[in-house]
Design a protein around this motif. Structure first.
Motif, PDB file in Angstrom:
ATOM      1  N   VAL A 170      76.603  91.220  16.731  1.00  0.00           N
ATOM      2  CA  VAL A 170      76.801  92.166  15.626  1.00  0.00           C
ATOM      3  C   VAL A 170      77.927  91.681  14.718  1.00  0.00           C
ATOM      4  O   VAL A 170      77.805  91.683  13.492  1.00  0.00           O
ATOM      5  CB  VAL A 170      77.078  93.593  16.165  1.00  0.00           C
ATOM      6  CG1 VAL A 170      77.554  94.510  15.049  1.00  0.00           C
ATOM      7  CG2 VAL A 170      75.828  94.152  16.837  1.00  0.00           C
ATOM      8  N   VAL A 171      79.012  91.248  15.304  1.00  0.00           N
ATOM      9  CA  VAL A 171      80.142  90.738  14.517  1.00  0.00           C
ATOM     10  C   VAL A 171      79.715  89.510  13.719  1.00  0.00           C
ATOM     11  O   VAL A 171      80.017  89.381  12.530  1.00  0.00           O
ATOM     12  CB  VAL A 171      81.355  90.417  15.430  1.00  0.00           C
ATOM     13  CG1 VAL A 171      82.426  89.638  14.667  1.00  0.00           C
ATOM     14  CG2 VAL A 171      81.931  91.692  16.016  1.00  0.00           C
ATOM     15  N   VAL A 200      79.699  89.180   9.629  1.00  0.00           N
ATOM     16  CA  VAL A 200      80.428  88.111   8.937  1.00  0.00           C
ATOM     17  C   VAL A 200      79.481  87.344   8.014  1.00  0.00           C
ATOM     18  O   VAL A 200      79.796  87.080   6.852  1.00  0.00           O
ATOM     19  CB  VAL A 200      81.110  87.161   9.946  1.00  0.00           C
ATOM     20  CG1 VAL A 200      81.623  85.902   9.255  1.00  0.00           C
ATOM     21  CG2 VAL A 200      82.248  87.879  10.661  1.00  0.00           C
ATOM     22  N   CYS A 201      78.295  87.004   8.509  1.00  0.00           N
ATOM     23  CA  CYS A 201      77.313  86.281   7.682  1.00  0.00           C
ATOM     24  C   CYS A 201      76.891  87.128   6.485  1.00  0.00           C
ATOM     25  O   CYS A 201      76.783  86.632   5.366  1.00  0.00           O
ATOM     26  CB  CYS A 201      76.098  85.895   8.518  1.00  0.00           C
ATOM     27  SG  CYS A 201      76.440  84.576   9.697  1.00  0.00           S
ATOM     28  N   ALA A 202      76.643  88.410   6.729  1.00  0.00           N
ATOM     29  CA  ALA A 202      76.256  89.302   5.627  1.00  0.00           C
ATOM     30  C   ALA A 202      77.367  89.386   4.595  1.00  0.00           C
ATOM     31  O   ALA A 202      77.114  89.376   3.388  1.00  0.00           O
ATOM     32  CB  ALA A 202      75.917  90.688   6.170  1.00  0.00           C
ATOM     33  N   GLY A 203      78.610  89.455   5.043  1.00  0.00           N
ATOM     34  CA  GLY A 203      79.743  89.506   4.122  1.00  0.00           C
ATOM     35  C   GLY A 203      79.862  88.250   3.283  1.00  0.00           C
ATOM     36  O   GLY A 203      80.275  88.290   2.129  1.00  0.00           O
ATOM     37  N   HIS A 234      79.195  92.282  25.696  1.00  0.00           N
ATOM     38  CA  HIS A 234      80.004  91.337  24.917  1.00  0.00           C
ATOM     39  C   HIS A 234      79.118  90.460  24.038  1.00  0.00           C
ATOM     40  O   HIS A 234      79.473  90.164  22.895  1.00  0.00           O
ATOM     41  CB  HIS A 234      80.863  90.461  25.840  1.00  0.00           C
ATOM     42  CG  HIS A 234      82.022  91.172  26.449  1.00  0.00           C
ATOM     43  ND1 HIS A 234      83.090  91.597  25.725  1.00  0.00           N
ATOM     44  CD2 HIS A 234      82.256  91.548  27.740  1.00  0.00           C
ATOM     45  CE1 HIS A 234      83.957  92.198  26.516  1.00  0.00           C
ATOM     46  NE2 HIS A 234      83.463  92.184  27.771  1.00  0.00           N
ATOM     47  N   VAL A 235      77.972  90.052  24.542  1.00  0.00           N
ATOM     48  CA  VAL A 235      77.041  89.239  23.755  1.00  0.00           C
ATOM     49  C   VAL A 235      76.529  90.054  22.571  1.00  0.00           C
ATOM     50  O   VAL A 235      76.483  89.565  21.434  1.00  0.00           O
ATOM     51  CB  VAL A 235      75.876  88.724  24.637  1.00  0.00           C
ATOM     52  CG1 VAL A 235      74.779  88.108  23.785  1.00  0.00           C
ATOM     53  CG2 VAL A 235      76.390  87.724  25.657  1.00  0.00           C
ATOM     54  N   ARG A 236      76.147  91.304  22.814  1.00  0.00           N
ATOM     55  CA  ARG A 236      75.652  92.153  21.726  1.00  0.00           C
ATOM     56  C   ARG A 236      76.734  92.392  20.679  1.00  0.00           C
ATOM     57  O   ARG A 236      76.483  92.305  19.480  1.00  0.00           O
ATOM     58  CB  ARG A 236      75.133  93.484  22.281  1.00  0.00           C
ATOM     59  CG  ARG A 236      73.734  93.365  22.848  1.00  0.00           C
ATOM     60  CD  ARG A 236      73.195  94.704  23.257  1.00  0.00           C
ATOM     61  NE  ARG A 236      73.672  94.894  24.638  1.00  0.00           N
ATOM     62  CZ  ARG A 236      73.850  96.043  25.231  1.00  0.00           C
ATOM     63  NH1 ARG A 236      73.608  97.163  24.603  1.00  0.00           N
ATOM     64  NH2 ARG A 236      74.278  96.104  26.467  1.00  0.00           N
TER      65      ARG A 236
END
Length: 131
Positions: free
Chosen positions: A13-14, A18-21, A7-9
């Protein structure tokens, strides 16, 4: 314990996606700002928006993109906007019409003239290009 790590991984990743988007549009935005100049031909002289007086000196920055729009308000006259030294010319603009031209100011600092080709004695001004 394995479920928590998974769940942490997944959360990381999510979060990264989101930051990259959010950042991607800023990273790939290559749209260069254009310095827009509006000129009116009136009373056999040029009047530049936001600069007082007839045939005023226009200030440009070296290397910037410039869009000049000229509107002709002299009934019965055909005017143009030209910077002969740079080969910039709108072509003739009839009464009530307007025309635009976009160009890049040279990289070197300079001072030169802009003119109305058929009426250069009365309709001319200076351009200063600074770094």
């Amino acid at each position: 314990m394995q479920t928590i790590n998974r769940h942490v991984r997944v959360s990381l990743v999510v979060l990264l996606l989101v930051c990259a988007g959010m950042l991607l549009p800023r990273l790939v935005d290559t749209h260069e700002a254009i310095h827009e100049v509006r000129i009116t031909a009136r009373g056999m002289s040029f009047h530049v928006e936001d600069i007082a007086g007839a045939n005023p000196t226009m200030a440009l920055t070296a290397g910037e993109q410039v869009k000049v729009t000229i509107r002709n308000e002299d009934r019965g006259m055909l005017h143009d906007f030209s910077i002969p030294e740079w080969g910039v010319r709108t072509g003739g603009v009839a009464w009530g019409d307007e025309r635009s031209i976009t160009f890049r100011a040279p990289a070197a600092a300079s001072t030169l003239s802009y003119v109305c080709t058929p009426h250069s004695v009365m309709m001319s001004g200076r351009i200063t290009v600074s770094k």
